[in-house]
Scaffold this motif. Structure first.
Motif, mmCIF file in Angstrom:
data_model
loop_
_atom_site.group_PDB
_atom_site.id
_atom_site.type_symbol
_atom_site.label_atom_id
_atom_site.label_comp_id
_atom_site.label_asym_id
_atom_site.label_seq_id
_atom_site.Cartn_x
_atom_site.Cartn_y
_atom_site.Cartn_z
ATOM 1 N N ARG A 109 0.837 -1.327 0.182
ATOM 2 C CA ARG A 109 -0.101 -0.081 -0.156
ATOM 3 C C ARG A 109 1.009 1.123 -0.002
ATOM 4 N NH1 ARG A 109 -3.513 2.467 4.224
ATOM 5 N NH2 ARG A 109 -5.320 3.449 3.049
ATOM 6 N N ASN A 132 0.360 4.275 -2.500
ATOM 7 C CA ASN A 132 0.057 5.764 -1.910
ATOM 8 C C ASN A 132 1.165 6.755 -2.109
ATOM 9 O OD1 ASN A 132 -2.159 5.161 -0.509
ATOM 10 N ND2 ASN A 132 -1.074 4.990 1.380
ATOM 11 N N HIS A 135 -3.097 1.142 -8.357
ATOM 12 C CA HIS A 135 -3.547 0.372 -7.189
ATOM 13 C C HIS A 135 -3.891 -0.953 -7.543
ATOM 14 C CE1 HIS A 135 -6.709 -0.562 -4.289
ATOM 15 N NE2 HIS A 135 -6.139 0.119 -3.530
ATOM 16 N N THR A 156 -6.819 -4.201 1.367
ATOM 17 C CA THR A 156 -7.852 -3.109 0.416
ATOM 18 C C THR A 156 -7.407 -3.444 -1.075
ATOM 19 O OG1 THR A 156 -6.292 -1.274 0.881
ATOM 20 C CG2 THR A 156 -8.525 -1.426 2.076
ATOM 21 N N PRO A 174 -9.963 2.632 4.944
ATOM 22 C CA PRO A 174 -9.573 3.108 3.622
ATOM 23 C C PRO A 174 -10.493 3.518 2.557
ATOM 24 C CG PRO A 174 -7.983 1.595 4.709
ATOM 25 C CD PRO A 174 -9.153 1.613 5.574
ATOM 26 N N HIS A 175 -11.320 2.327 2.307
ATOM 27 C CA HIS A 175 -12.016 2.437 1.159
ATOM 28 C C HIS A 175 -13.027 3.790 1.168
ATOM 29 C CE1 HIS A 175 -11.228 -1.532 -0.222
ATOM 30 N NE2 HIS A 175 -12.042 -2.041 0.604
ATOM 31 N N GLU A 203 -12.323 6.473 3.087
ATOM 32 C CA GLU A 203 -11.390 7.782 2.943
ATOM 33 C C GLU A 203 -11.386 8.174 1.327
ATOM 34 O OE1 GLU A 203 -7.443 7.595 4.184
ATOM 35 O OE2 GLU A 203 -7.193 9.599 3.605
ATOM 36 N N CYS A 204 -11.368 6.919 0.730
ATOM 37 C CA CYS A 204 -11.336 7.367 -0.935
ATOM 38 C C CYS A 204 -12.741 7.896 -1.256
ATOM 39 C CB CYS A 204 -10.977 6.173 -1.466
ATOM 40 S SG CYS A 204 -9.331 5.651 -1.450
ATOM 41 N N GLY A 208 -18.053 2.744 1.971
ATOM 42 C CA GLY A 208 -16.894 1.878 1.566
ATOM 43 C C GLY A 208 -17.441 0.496 1.202
ATOM 44 N N LYS A 268 -14.588 1.409 -8.502
ATOM 45 C CA LYS A 268 -13.287 2.009 -8.713
ATOM 46 C C LYS A 268 -13.387 3.095 -9.834
ATOM 47 C CE LYS A 268 -9.539 -0.435 -7.523
ATOM 48 N NZ LYS A 268 -8.526 -1.357 -7.313
ATOM 49 N N LYS A 310 -14.420 1.188 -3.679
ATOM 50 C CA LYS A 310 -13.072 0.502 -3.332
ATOM 51 C C LYS A 310 -11.640 1.617 -3.403
ATOM 52 C CE LYS A 310 -13.396 -4.188 -3.535
ATOM 53 N NZ LYS A 310 -12.817 -5.422 -4.140
ATOM 54 N N GLU A 311 -10.923 1.345 -2.471
ATOM 55 C CA GLU A 311 -9.678 2.074 -2.360
ATOM 56 C C GLU A 311 -9.157 1.858 -3.813
ATOM 57 O OE1 GLU A 311 -6.126 2.228 0.743
ATOM 58 O OE2 GLU A 311 -5.728 0.558 -0.804
#
Lengths: 324, 255
Positions: free
Chosen positions: A238, A242, A248, A255, B37-38, B40-41, B121, B149, B182-183
């Motif tokens: 990750r 990032n 990704h 994730t 995380p998902h 936050e995106c 998320g 995505k 998704k992230e």
């Protein structure tokens, strides 16, 4: 009484995870004293039934409707919920893939029942079930109880190994015609975009992974070379995505993508929980790291202590030397 | 566009997760917290959509009072309205969480009009129930697709892309719609100093939601038993290459 096992397919090709679901399901069905029946939904379903009896499906329900042209989470969920109602099924299961969990969530919402995702063990001996499920992508386990009239559970992907039944079941194929509103087409796949036809991260036999220790986007070139030499692909942590060093879609982790290669060569990766849960289904792990105490080194089968920038090209060279 | 994003406050673990003495929660004594995380995106995506098309972003969370930290963070990167549904327990089960979020969203919409887009998320990083967004969408009678995505906003619909092995599936979903993202859909921005300062003053609404527990009950958390095998050190530096290739040959990946 009946258990329904959702078997996913991609335009007529059975998805491997469906065999995990059946392997898990037929054992659970035996212990719960119910019959194990498979459900395959939508266009192409009839082409995907070949192996289901061998894996224990006593009945195979083939659901078709003009709305079911391709995958659609709402239409699939509604179809399965209607089959639960009409068959009187008391248990519904699937493999905990993106699709499996998504469709079971729709079934649960429609039937107003709980849904326990990503189970690893289920004890159905009492009316209220006891089970162990995965949290944090599988790095933590949660014991839960499930009190519900109809039990809806998915089995964590890779938690059981798919294996045929000791004796094949009958596998009587039966058609099911759900009553679907045309509006459910609103979430059916309308198009597909193919980006790569070759080996992908999820299916590659070898993954060469790079982490923060690689240092830059350009420094991934030697990892690419080694991966190409071994017929594999490059993955990353990750921290790398990032930093914008890799897309990704290359990310291995909770994730990102869950990988399960024959060997994962993890270089410059410390092995934080986020990454580890994506890599832990690898058959073998070989770590390359300067830190002997790094989490990934401790959990690896083999390790080389050293700078990946020197070790990786040396491995590539040695592979080429032996081939020539 | 009026967009609502649901987020969850989760611990930010490193290499190991410890559990509290009563077995009911992750021991967070030495951990920071973050937005799952998902999600936050999802916040970043909502902010980008509003930057391109106009509108406003509301961020909603169900969690302890401390989850205000994650709401303020969302404001620091561009969210306009913040809503907290406070809970006393460590976590609520998925049915209960979905019921409380549905009631809260309905309440906001009754007062201020419908949202065009609700973003969730794909799953929370900790509990990972894989269902709250679907339950909320179903209760509100709206379409939902998970695993998204990529989002393109159209007139009366959104085009959503879902990653599959080797490519994408495309969905055309009429709005108002719900998407589980998704992230990887974007790379979330970091807050600016100006954003941080403004976030401290952003209005935060607190909405209590009395709801009943669902059918899934947590007994305890525990760590999986790992098969600890001794790591074989093949050597140090590039000199280990021959030993590595021996292993690769043994595994049959050189063929």
């Amino acid at each position: 009484m009946t258990m329904l096992v959702l078997c996913d397919h991609d335009r007529g090709t059975l998805v491997d995870a469906s065999l995990e679901a059946l392997t898990f399901g037929r054992d659970l069905a035996t212990r719960a004293g119910v019959s194990c029946e498979a459900v395959v939904i939508g266009k192409g379903a009839e082409e995907a039934v070949g192996q289901l009896a061998a894996y224990g499906a006593t009945v195979v329900h083939l659901a078709s409707h003009e709305v079911l042209t391709d995958f659609g989470p709402e239409a699939w969920g509604e179809t399965l919920a209607q089959l639960v109602a009409s068959s009187g099924a008391s248990i519904v299961t699937a493999c905990g893939t993106d699709r499996g969990n998504e469709v079971l969530a729709h079934v649960a919402a429609r039937l107003d029942e709980p849904f326990v995702a990503n189970c690893r063990e289920v004890d159905p001996s009492d009316d209220t079930w006891s089970m162990t499920r995965a949290q944090w992508g599988g790095s933590l386990l949660e014991d839960v109880t499930l009190a519900a009239g109809r039990k809806i559970v998915s089995v964590a992907h890779h938690a059981v190994e798919a294996a045929p039944a000791s004796e094949p079941a009958v596998g009587t194929v039966t058609a099911f015609s759900p009553d679907l509103d045309a509006s459910l087409a609103r979430t059916v796949v309308t198009d597909r975009v193919v980006l790569s036809r070759g080996i992908t991260l999820a299916t590659a036999p070898v993954v060469v992974g790079g982490g923060r220790g690689v240092g830059s986007a350009e420094a991934f070139a030697p990892l690419e070379e080694l991966a190409a030499e071994l017929g594999g692909v490059v993955g990353c942590s990750r921290a790398v995505t990032n930093n914008g060093w890799r897309p990704h879609s290359d990310q291995v982790g909770q994730t990102g993508t869950r990988i399960a290669p024959q060997v994962y060569i993890a270089s410059g990766i410390s092995g934080a929980i986020q990454h580890w849960v994506g890599a832990m289904a690898s058959k073998h792990i070989l770590a390359i790291n300067t830190d002997r105490e790094a989490n990934i080194v401790v959990r690896a089968d083999w390790a080389v202590i050293g700078d990946l920038h020197k070790v990786i090209p040396a491995i590539t060279e040695e592979v080429r030397r032996r081939r020539s | 566009m009026r967009i609502l994003v649901c987020v969850k406050r989760v611990p930010a673990p490193g290499a190991k997760i410890n559990i509290t003495g009563d077995g009911l929660a992750v021991d967070t004594a030495h951990l920071g917290f973050t937005t799952s995380p998902h999600e936050e995106c999802a916040v970043e995506e909502a902010v980008q959509i509003v930057e391109a098309h106009g509108g406003e972003v509301t961020v909603l969370t169900l969690g302890p009072a401390e989850a205000e930290e994650q709401l303020r963070y969302a404001a620091s990167v561009g969210a306009h309205n913040l809503v907290l549904v406070p809970i006393e327990e460590v976590d609520w089960d998925p049915q209960r969480t979905a019921a409380a979020l549905t009631a809260t969203i309905s309440g906001i919409e009754a007062a201020e009009g419908a949202f065009d887009l609700l973003l969730f998320g794909n799953e929370s990083a900790d509990a990972g129930g894989f269902q709250v967004g679907v339950r909320v969408a179903h209760a509100l009678g709206r379409p939902i697709v998970n695993g998204i995505k990529g989002i393109d906003v159209g007139d009366g619909s959104v085009t959503a892309r879902r990653e599959i092995d080797g490519g994408f599936e495309v969905y055309e979903v009429p709005t108002p719609a719900v998407l589980g993202v998704k992230e990887g859909i974007n790379l979330p921005r970091y807050p600016t100093m100006k954003g941080r300062l403004a976030s401290k003053k952003a209005a935060l609404a607190t909405v209590e939601q009395p709801t009943e527990a669902g059918g899934q009950e947590r007994l305890r958390l525990h760590r999986p038993v790992e098969q600890v095998s001794e790591t074989v050190i093949l050597g140090e530096g590039p000199e280990a290459a021959a030993a590595v290739v021996d292993v690769l040959e043994e595994l049959g990946v050189l063929a």
